[in-house]
Design an enzyme around this catalytic site. Structure first.
Site, PDB file in Angstrom:
ATOM      1  N   HIS A  21     -27.299 -14.823  49.604  1.00  0.00           N
ATOM      2  CA  HIS A  21     -27.281 -13.374  49.865  1.00  0.00           C
ATOM      3  C   HIS A  21     -28.379 -12.619  49.099  1.00  0.00           C
ATOM      4  O   HIS A  21     -29.127 -11.846  49.665  1.00  0.00           O
ATOM      5  CB  HIS A  21     -25.934 -12.758  49.460  1.00  0.00           C
ATOM      6  CG  HIS A  21     -24.742 -13.403  50.096  1.00  0.00           C
ATOM      7  ND1 HIS A  21     -24.798 -14.010  51.326  1.00  0.00           N
ATOM      8  CD2 HIS A  21     -23.463 -13.527  49.689  1.00  0.00           C
ATOM      9  CE1 HIS A  21     -23.593 -14.479  51.637  1.00  0.00           C
ATOM     10  NE2 HIS A  21     -22.768 -14.200  50.649  1.00  0.00           N
ATOM     11  N   TRP A  68     -39.765 -28.548   8.884  1.00  0.00           N
ATOM     12  CA  TRP A  68     -39.375 -28.105   7.539  1.00  0.00           C
ATOM     13  C   TRP A  68     -38.203 -28.951   7.058  1.00  0.00           C
ATOM     14  O   TRP A  68     -37.530 -29.613   7.858  1.00  0.00           O
ATOM     15  CB  TRP A  68     -38.944 -26.628   7.579  1.00  0.00           C
ATOM     16  CG  TRP A  68     -40.027 -25.707   8.036  1.00  0.00           C
ATOM     17  CD1 TRP A  68     -40.370 -25.421   9.335  1.00  0.00           C
ATOM     18  CD2 TRP A  68     -40.939 -24.961   7.220  1.00  0.00           C
ATOM     19  NE1 TRP A  68     -41.419 -24.545   9.380  1.00  0.00           N
ATOM     20  CE2 TRP A  68     -41.785 -24.241   8.090  1.00  0.00           C
ATOM     21  CE3 TRP A  68     -41.118 -24.820   5.839  1.00  0.00           C
ATOM     22  CZ2 TRP A  68     -42.796 -23.397   7.625  1.00  0.00           C
ATOM     23  CZ3 TRP A  68     -42.113 -23.968   5.386  1.00  0.00           C
ATOM     24  CH2 TRP A  68     -42.948 -23.278   6.263  1.00  0.00           C
ATOM     25  N   TYR A  79     -19.415 -31.630  58.467  1.00  0.00           N
ATOM     26  CA  TYR A  79     -20.379 -31.197  59.480  1.00  0.00           C
ATOM     27  C   TYR A  79     -20.819 -32.308  60.430  1.00  0.00           C
ATOM     28  O   TYR A  79     -20.862 -32.133  61.639  1.00  0.00           O
ATOM     29  CB  TYR A  79     -21.623 -30.577  58.817  1.00  0.00           C
ATOM     30  CG  TYR A  79     -21.490 -29.076  58.699  1.00  0.00           C
ATOM     31  CD1 TYR A  79     -21.399 -28.290  59.857  1.00  0.00           C
ATOM     32  CD2 TYR A  79     -21.425 -28.448  57.478  1.00  0.00           C
ATOM     33  CE1 TYR A  79     -21.246 -26.916  59.765  1.00  0.00           C
ATOM     34  CE2 TYR A  79     -21.269 -27.073  57.377  1.00  0.00           C
ATOM     35  CZ  TYR A  79     -21.179 -26.320  58.520  1.00  0.00           C
ATOM     36  OH  TYR A  79     -21.023 -24.971  58.434  1.00  0.00           O
ATOM     37  N   GLY A 130     -26.290  -9.342  58.020  1.00  0.00           N
ATOM     38  CA  GLY A 130     -25.680  -8.510  59.055  1.00  0.00           C
ATOM     39  C   GLY A 130     -25.197  -7.178  58.517  1.00  0.00           C
ATOM     40  O   GLY A 130     -24.732  -6.324  59.272  1.00  0.00           O
ATOM     41  N   LYS A 131     -25.285  -6.980  57.214  1.00  0.00           N
ATOM     42  CA  LYS A 131     -24.852  -5.690  56.631  1.00  0.00           C
ATOM     43  C   LYS A 131     -25.787  -4.606  57.176  1.00  0.00           C
ATOM     44  O   LYS A 131     -27.007  -4.836  57.308  1.00  0.00           O
ATOM     45  CB  LYS A 131     -24.962  -5.737  55.113  1.00  0.00           C
ATOM     46  CG  LYS A 131     -24.108  -6.835  54.492  1.00  0.00           C
ATOM     47  CD  LYS A 131     -22.902  -6.254  53.840  1.00  0.00           C
ATOM     48  CE  LYS A 131     -22.041  -7.340  53.232  1.00  0.00           C
ATOM     49  NZ  LYS A 131     -20.755  -6.892  52.789  1.00  0.00           N
ATOM     50  N   HIS A 138     -23.836 -13.588  55.938  1.00  0.00           N
ATOM     51  CA  HIS A 138     -23.335 -12.297  56.441  1.00  0.00           C
ATOM     52  C   HIS A 138     -24.045 -11.104  55.799  1.00  0.00           C
ATOM     53  O   HIS A 138     -24.027 -10.012  56.345  1.00  0.00           O
ATOM     54  CB  HIS A 138     -21.802 -12.207  56.322  1.00  0.00           C
ATOM     55  CG  HIS A 138     -21.279 -11.904  54.955  1.00  0.00           C
ATOM     56  ND1 HIS A 138     -21.209 -12.829  53.955  1.00  0.00           N
ATOM     57  CD2 HIS A 138     -20.788 -10.762  54.433  1.00  0.00           C
ATOM     58  CE1 HIS A 138     -20.691 -12.277  52.878  1.00  0.00           C
ATOM     59  NE2 HIS A 138     -20.428 -11.013  53.129  1.00  0.00           N
ATOM     60  N   TYR A 139     -24.739 -11.346  54.673  1.00  0.00           N
ATOM     61  CA  TYR A 139     -25.485 -10.228  54.075  1.00  0.00           C
ATOM     62  C   TYR A 139     -26.605  -9.748  55.004  1.00  0.00           C
ATOM     63  O   TYR A 139     -26.976  -8.592  54.974  1.00  0.00           O
ATOM     64  CB  TYR A 139     -26.002 -10.593  52.676  1.00  0.00           C
ATOM     65  CG  TYR A 139     -25.079  -9.994  51.642  1.00  0.00           C
ATOM     66  CD1 TYR A 139     -23.749 -10.386  51.607  1.00  0.00           C
ATOM     67  CD2 TYR A 139     -25.499  -8.996  50.767  1.00  0.00           C
ATOM     68  CE1 TYR A 139     -22.859  -9.808  50.734  1.00  0.00           C
ATOM     69  CE2 TYR A 139     -24.619  -8.407  49.884  1.00  0.00           C
ATOM     70  CZ  TYR A 139     -23.298  -8.813  49.873  1.00  0.00           C
ATOM     71  OH  TYR A 139     -22.404  -8.224  49.012  1.00  0.00           O
ATOM     72  N   ARG A 154     -17.058  -2.738  42.155  1.00  0.00           N
ATOM     73  CA  ARG A 154     -17.643  -3.447  43.290  1.00  0.00           C
ATOM     74  C   ARG A 154     -18.843  -2.628  43.728  1.00  0.00           C
ATOM     75  O   ARG A 154     -18.720  -1.451  44.074  1.00  0.00           O
ATOM     76  CB  ARG A 154     -16.592  -3.514  44.411  1.00  0.00           C
ATOM     77  CG  ARG A 154     -17.121  -4.012  45.723  1.00  0.00           C
ATOM     78  CD  ARG A 154     -15.952  -4.117  46.720  1.00  0.00           C
ATOM     79  NE  ARG A 154     -16.426  -4.226  48.084  1.00  0.00           N
ATOM     80  CZ  ARG A 154     -16.916  -5.353  48.614  1.00  0.00           C
ATOM     81  NH1 ARG A 154     -16.975  -6.445  47.895  1.00  0.00           N
ATOM     82  NH2 ARG A 154     -17.323  -5.373  49.859  1.00  0.00           N
TER      83      ARG A 154
END
Ligand SMILES: O=C1O[C@H](COP(=O)(O)O)[C@@H](O)[C@H](O)[C@H]1O
Length: 736
Positions: free
Chosen positions: A217, A561, A99, A157-158, A154-155, A314
């Site tokens: 997510h 013990w 990055y 954007g579901k 991306h979750y 799924r």
């Protein structure tokens, strides 16, 4: 028309003669839409591949962009009234280590001049814990402004995820008064996948299921269903603040709130794809986490996050189960379902499962929702199949793929569906302490797909998760002994139970940590911890270590013990109590009545059977623990004995006793003994066996493959419902 308005650049480190055909192949095979051949062809026509490996490549690419841009500016035929907007969007799907440099070069060569906008999409992973994520954020902020960066999850954007807030907002009157701890029994957030990790196992092994999908997510979904609603649904800043506020109220997840699993063929997939140092991976491919939100709305509501690979189906969904407050008197057949359904559930189906499509499903016994924009009440859905469970189901008129949906939000400069820096760091605060402790949580092995669904069933109680049955094989992947060992790999289990192999001093540390972990869990759940220690030389170093770190251990709530005792006065150096006292008890602050030596010395006699010392001990044990010790530490003699249960002795068959008088060992240290029997040992919640020293190699080898309990008593140890681990030092393991 794309022409003159869009140009697409695909880039990677590979040279053009490899990257270019690969990109063409991907575009041809993966762009799918209905009756859009012309658009697809046009898109592909405007897409070119560029190698981006060294600084020069960035420079060339960006010069190319600039000249296209200049051309578009001069050739566009907009009228003076029309304002044409130009923008430049970069989508980085690269490893975190790349990055910083990439950001620097993009900033240096590719940043356009105002008024052209400049935006960067960043794909996860956004670090692997809080610290690395802070570092990454600091690197990026040197080159990009916060408003230029769009962290994509991306979750978000579901289509269902995008609907949750509007749905809640427009149904405030219907649901907000029951959207809380008084009315909601539990919330389940699931992400079950059938796929395994083949093809990306090396990447996956670095992250595991919690980093891969839970920290991002599933946590995002959790926020959407539990955050406070904004006053204005169009106020993005307010929405982002509410999200952050919720994340800051989620308590960090503790190890006892988590169950982990790994599918059985994972290790072999890893070995097939990677270097041998990757064997014995502890990376979980399944996790269930119990999450608590510490605020007035949610305090005490169990929120379960579950995700896994290679499962039987799924399915991704959020299921909210409401408490049943109506008592029905009607006969089953004549139930008025709208009022008296036994089910009160709301399901946000993200995808998959028995419904298959994104849908919002609501039991009819809950208020009918209003204003679900762009969604229709649908007969397509067949969900709550139980009799008497009627529901309303709403499905979207159109379902746009999550990435396309999010990229179009970037064009609109809509930050609502992206992860802000503060939110990201707050989410890492929830998961980082757990990730640091993950190696202490045992992994449940599961076969995967349909073969073994029962093994992952679990239950929750008292803020803790437990697999429904622990009788199945559990394992904890082992450590590889340090560097110059001649072993390539060590199996994860020994006699079907978890195996930990390390050089002695590390092993002792691990064992002490393990005892501490179980002690803490035990005290959290029932207020005390009952530990039984063996005598002999093996545990001395462990006791010394525990004495040195006494301040870290909850001794005031611990009972000690004895596993066994020699029939000697307790002041005699061969007495086990004497040794435990010398190396541990006298160095710690433990209540006097929490110390339980075995009563071998009664009425001026040593282990006289009429004195019933063993029965006395058993009685006290039953009174204090119901006969269930929390942790028993055992050793193994070179003859295979454990506790004071010796080969071929009648004490091995004392089915009716919890503590027995036994015989064995050498005269020097007394052949008469008192010992816990298999009944008590196998009743324990956890048993660890400590084996150290090269002289124990032979017995370790012998017991690896026999169940002859008469000849090798240690093989009779196998807790019925509890867990067990073998802590073996490298000398014993490798015969050094
Ligand atoms: O980000 C990820 O998500 C996918 C699952 O996405 P879905 O849209 O197909 O539900 C998951 O397989 C992958 O491991 C993870 O990195």
């Amino acid at each position: 028309m794309y022409e003159d308005t869009f140009t697409f650049y695909g880039a990677a480190r590979a040279e053009a003669d490899i990257g270019s055909p690969k990109l063409q192949e991907i575009l041809q095979s993966s762009i799918k839409c209905n009756s859009c051949d012309d658009l697809k062809a046009e898109f592909i026509f405007h897409t070119t591949y560029h190698q981006l490996k060294i600084e020069e490549h960035y420079k060339t690419l960006c010069e190319n962009m600039n000249s296209k841009h200049a051309q578009a500016g001069t050739t566009n035929d907009s009228t003076e009234d029309e304002t044409v907007e130009f923008g430049r969007l970069f989508y980085l799907s690269i490893p975190p280590s790349a990055y910083s440099k990439t950001a620097e070069l993009i900033d240096k060569y590719c940043r356009p001049q105002a008024p052209t906008w400049f935006r960067i999409i960043i794909e996860k992973p956004f670090g692997h814990d809080k610290k690395s994520s802070v570092e990454l954020a600091e690197q990026l902020v040197k080159y990009f402004k916060d408003e230029e960066m769009f962290r994509i999850d991306h979750y978000l954007g579901k289509s269902i995820a995008k609907q949750i807030l509007p749905f809640r907002f427009h149904n405030t009157k219907n649901y907000d008064h029951i959207w809380n701890r008084d009315h909601i029994e539990k919330i389940e957030i699931m992400m079950k996948e059938e796929v395994d990790v083949k093809g990306r196992v090396n990447f996956y092994d670095e992250c595991g299921v919690i980093r891969d999908v839970m920290q991002n997510h599933l946590t995002e979904l959790l926020v959407l269903v539990t955050m406070e609603l904004p006053k204005n649904i169009n106020n993005i800043t307010e929405i982002q603040q509410r999200k952050l506020q919720l994340l800051q109220q989620v308590s960090p997840v503790k190890p006892k709130q988590v169950l982990l699993g790994q599918y059985a063929s994972y290790q072999s997939e890893l070995i097939a794809s990677a270097a041998s140092e990757h064997v014995a991976s502890k990376t979980p491919t399944f996790a269930a986490s119990l999450v608590n939100i510490d605020n007035a709305r949610w305090k005490g509501v169990p929120i379960l996050l579950v995700a896994g690979k290679k499962l039987h189906e799924r399915a991704s969904y959020i299921k909210i189960t409401f408490k049943r407050q109506i008592v029905c008197f009607e006969d089953g057949d004549s139930w008025d379902n709208t009022k008296c359904s036994p089910y009160q559930q709301m399901l946000f189906n993200i995808g998959g499962g028995s419904i298959g499509i994104p849908a919002i499903v609501i039991s009819q016994s809950l208020p009918y929702p209003t204003a679900v924009a762009e969604w229709t009440n649908s007969q397509q859905v067949d969900y709550f199949k139980q009799p008497g469970n009627s529901f309303n189901a709403f499905t979207a008129k159109t379902d746009i793929d999550a990435y396309s949906s999010l990229i179009s939000e970037v064009y609109k400069n809509n930050k609502q569906y992206f992860v802000g820096t503060d939110q990201l760091l707050a989410s890492w605060d929830i998961w980082t302490p757990l990730l640091n402790d993950l190696h202490n949580i045992p992994l449940q092995e599961y076969s995967g797909w349909d073969e073994d669904t029962d093994i992952l069933k679990f239950q929750h109680a008292k803020n803790q998760l437990k697999f429904f049955t622990e009788k199945h094989k559990r394992f904890e992947a082992t450590e590889i002994p340090s560097s110059n060992s001649d072993m390539q790999s060590i199996p994860a289990t020994f006699r079907g139970r978890k195996l930990i192999v390390s050089p002695k001093s590390e092993l002792i540390e691990k064992l002490a940590d393990h005892i501490l972990d179980i002690a803490s869990r035990s005290i959290d759940s029932k207020g005390n911890f009952h530990l039984a220690l063996s005598g002999g030389s093996s545990p001395i170093e462990l006791m010394q270590h525990m004495a040195e770190h006494a301040q870290d251990f909850p001794w005031h709530k611990t009972h000690i013990w004895l596993v066994d005792e020699r029939c000697l006065p307790l002041t005699q150096e061969h007495s086990n109590f004497y040794s435990i006292h010398t190396h541990l008890i006298k160095h710690i602050e433990i209540p006097y009545f929490n110390i339980h030596p075995m009563p071998v010395e009664l009425n001026n006699g040593l282990c006289i059977s009429n004195d019933n010392g063993n029965a006395m001990y058993e009685k006290t044990l039953n009174k204090e623990t119901d006969g269930i010790l929390d942790y028993i530490l055992l050793g193994v003699g070179q003859d295979g004995h454990t506790a004071s249960l010796f080969p071929n002795q009648p004490s091995l068959e004392m089915d009716d006793k919890g503590v027995a008088l036994t015989q064995g060992g050498s005269n020097e240290t007394s052949v008469n003994r008192m010992s816990l029997t298999f009944n008590t040992i196998n009743n324990a919640k956890h048993v660890s066996v400590l084996i150290v020293g090269g002289h124990k190699h032979d017995i370790l080898h012998k017991i690896s493959n026999t169940d002859n309990q008469k000849l090798f008593p240690i093989t009779g140890v196998s807790p019925d419902d509890g867990t067990m681990a073998w802590f073996v030092d490298t000398d014993a393991y490798l015969n050094h």
